[in-house]
Design a protein around this motif. Structure first.
Motif, PDB file in Angstrom:
ATOM      1  N   HIS A  14      46.068  58.250  42.128  1.00 57.67           N
ATOM      2  CA  HIS A  14      45.588  57.998  40.771  1.00 57.67           C
ATOM      3  C   HIS A  14      45.423  56.487  40.557  1.00 57.67           C
ATOM      4  O   HIS A  14      44.403  56.014  40.025  1.00 57.67           O
ATOM      5  N   ASN A  15      46.416  55.703  40.997  1.00 54.82           N
ATOM      6  CA  ASN A  15      46.335  54.245  40.879  1.00 54.82           C
ATOM      7  C   ASN A  15      45.177  53.686  41.716  1.00 54.82           C
ATOM      8  O   ASN A  15      44.491  52.754  41.298  1.00 54.82           O
ATOM      9  N   ALA A  16      44.941  54.255  42.903  1.00 54.69           N
ATOM     10  CA  ALA A  16      43.854  53.803  43.768  1.00 54.69           C
ATOM     11  C   ALA A  16      42.508  54.058  43.088  1.00 54.69           C
ATOM     12  O   ALA A  16      41.609  53.201  43.115  1.00 54.69           O
ATOM     13  N   ILE A  17      42.371  55.227  42.456  1.00 50.54           N
ATOM     14  CA  ILE A  17      41.123  55.547  41.746  1.00 50.54           C
ATOM     15  C   ILE A  17      40.950  54.616  40.556  1.00 50.54           C
ATOM     16  O   ILE A  17      39.861  54.078  40.314  1.00 50.54           O
ATOM     17  N   THR A  18      42.025  54.366  39.825  1.00 53.54           N
ATOM     18  CA  THR A  18      41.973  53.481  38.669  1.00 53.54           C
ATOM     19  C   THR A  18      41.602  52.062  39.113  1.00 53.54           C
ATOM     20  O   THR A  18      40.740  51.405  38.515  1.00 53.54           O
ATOM     21  N   VAL A  19      42.257  51.574  40.178  1.00 49.00           N
ATOM     22  CA  VAL A  19      41.966  50.228  40.684  1.00 49.00           C
ATOM     23  C   VAL A  19      40.528  50.162  41.175  1.00 49.00           C
ATOM     24  O   VAL A  19      39.810  49.174  40.936  1.00 49.00           O
ATOM     25  N   LYS A  20      40.070  51.242  41.871  1.00 50.85           N
ATOM     26  CA  LYS A  20      38.695  51.271  42.366  1.00 50.85           C
ATOM     27  C   LYS A  20      37.711  51.198  41.204  1.00 50.85           C
ATOM     28  O   LYS A  20      36.722  50.453  41.255  1.00 50.85           O
ATOM     29  N   ASP A  21      37.963  51.947  40.120  1.00 52.47           N
ATOM     30  CA  ASP A  21      37.094  51.899  38.937  1.00 52.47           C
ATOM     31  C   ASP A  21      37.116  50.506  38.299  1.00 52.47           C
ATOM     32  O   ASP A  21      36.072  49.992  37.880  1.00 52.47           O
ATOM     33  N   GLN A  22      38.293  49.933  38.209  1.00 53.34           N
ATOM     34  CA  GLN A  22      38.396  48.595  37.617  1.00 53.34           C
ATOM     35  C   GLN A  22      37.679  47.540  38.486  1.00 53.34           C
ATOM     36  O   GLN A  22      37.010  46.656  37.955  1.00 53.34           O
ATOM     37  N   VAL A  23      37.806  47.659  39.809  1.00 55.49           N
ATOM     38  CA  VAL A  23      37.123  46.726  40.711  1.00 55.49           C
ATOM     39  C   VAL A  23      35.611  46.883  40.565  1.00 55.49           C
ATOM     40  O   VAL A  23      34.861  45.903  40.534  1.00 55.49           O
ATOM     41  N   ARG A  24      35.135  48.150  40.487  1.00 56.40           N
ATOM     42  CA  ARG A  24      33.706  48.388  40.296  1.00 56.40           C
ATOM     43  C   ARG A  24      33.233  47.772  38.974  1.00 56.40           C
ATOM     44  O   ARG A  24      32.183  47.125  38.918  1.00 56.40           O
ATOM     45  N   ALA A  25      34.005  47.968  37.892  1.00 57.52           N
ATOM     46  CA  ALA A  25      33.635  47.405  36.590  1.00 57.52           C
ATOM     47  C   ALA A  25      33.627  45.875  36.663  1.00 57.52           C
ATOM     48  O   ALA A  25      32.715  45.219  36.135  1.00 57.52           O
ATOM     49  N   LEU A  26      34.638  45.285  37.319  1.00 56.73           N
ATOM     50  CA  LEU A  26      34.684  43.836  37.465  1.00 56.73           C
ATOM     51  C   LEU A  26      33.502  43.335  38.305  1.00 56.73           C
ATOM     52  O   LEU A  26      32.917  42.298  38.004  1.00 56.73           O
ATOM     53  N   HIS A  27      33.165  44.105  39.348  1.00 51.67           N
ATOM     54  CA  HIS A  27      32.031  43.720  40.187  1.00 51.67           C
ATOM     55  C   HIS A  27      30.722  43.752  39.379  1.00 51.67           C
ATOM     56  O   HIS A  27      29.901  42.826  39.467  1.00 51.67           O
ATOM     57  N   GLU A  28      30.526  44.779  38.563  1.00 46.55           N
ATOM     58  CA  GLU A  28      29.325  44.854  37.712  1.00 46.55           C
ATOM     59  C   GLU A  28      29.308  43.720  36.698  1.00 46.55           C
ATOM     60  O   GLU A  28      28.267  43.087  36.465  1.00 46.55           O
ATOM     61  N   GLU A  29      30.472  43.439  36.113  1.00 42.12           N
ATOM     62  CA  GLU A  29      30.561  42.342  35.148  1.00 42.12           C
ATOM     63  C   GLU A  29      30.277  40.995  35.833  1.00 42.12           C
ATOM     64  O   GLU A  29      29.572  40.149  35.286  1.00 42.12           O
ATOM     65  N   LEU A  30      30.780  40.823  37.056  1.00 49.13           N
ATOM     66  CA  LEU A  30      30.539  39.609  37.819  1.00 49.13           C
ATOM     67  C   LEU A  30      29.050  39.471  38.147  1.00 49.13           C
ATOM     68  O   LEU A  30      28.478  38.384  38.031  1.00 49.13           O
ATOM     69  N   ASN A  31      28.394  40.558  38.530  1.00 46.86           N
ATOM     70  CA  ASN A  31      26.953  40.526  38.796  1.00 46.86           C
ATOM     71  C   ASN A  31      26.176  40.161  37.536  1.00 46.86           C
ATOM     72  O   ASN A  31      25.216  39.374  37.585  1.00 46.86           O
ATOM     73  N   GLN A  32      26.587  40.732  36.403  1.00 45.08           N
ATOM     74  CA  GLN A  32      25.917  40.434  35.141  1.00 45.08           C
ATOM     75  C   GLN A  32      26.105  38.955  34.773  1.00 45.08           C
ATOM     76  O   GLN A  32      25.147  38.280  34.370  1.00 45.08           O
TER      77      GLN A  32
END
Length: 129
Positions: A14-32
């Protein structure tokens, strides 16, 4: 213990999925943010080149204004010289006309004198016969 380990694995998943989602969101925010930074950088470069272009145009305009002022001065001087030359030309034309009239008058007098001499010679020749 087995149940505890399963709960730990589920929590870990569950933590791995949460961290993966947060990393993806941070990556999208970083790209933006990177895209926005690129846009701002391009706008800044455009503003700097526009400012340099405006400075060049102002220098060209100032130079052209000075050239126009110089040309106007030259035009004024040329018009003044033209008027002086026209006045001189008028005076020369009047003098030339007087001289031509005088020469014509002298030519007529010379013709009259020649005719008179011719007449006198003719009379002298006639008197001798």
């Amino acid at each position: 213990l087995w149940k505890y380990l399963q709960e730990l694995v589920e929590i870990h998943n569950h933590n791995a999925i949460t961290v993966k989602d947060q990393v993806r969101a941070l990556h999208e925010e970083l790209n933006q943010v990177h895209h926005e930074r690129l846009t701002v950088s391009q706008q800044l470069q455009l503003a700097l080149s526009s400012q340099a272009m405006m400075a060049d145009l102002k220098r060209d305009l100032d130079s052209n204004l000075l050239q126009m002022a110089s040309l106007k001065q030259l035009q004024t001087e040329a018009e003044s010289e033209y008027l002086k030359v026209c006045e001189q030309n008028g005076g020369l034309e009047q003098r030339l006309q007087r001289d031509v009239t005088s020469l014509q008058h002298l030519h007529l007098q010379l013709d009259e004198h020649r005719e008179q001499q011719q007449c006198e010679r003719s009379l002298q020749i006639a008197n001798t016969f």
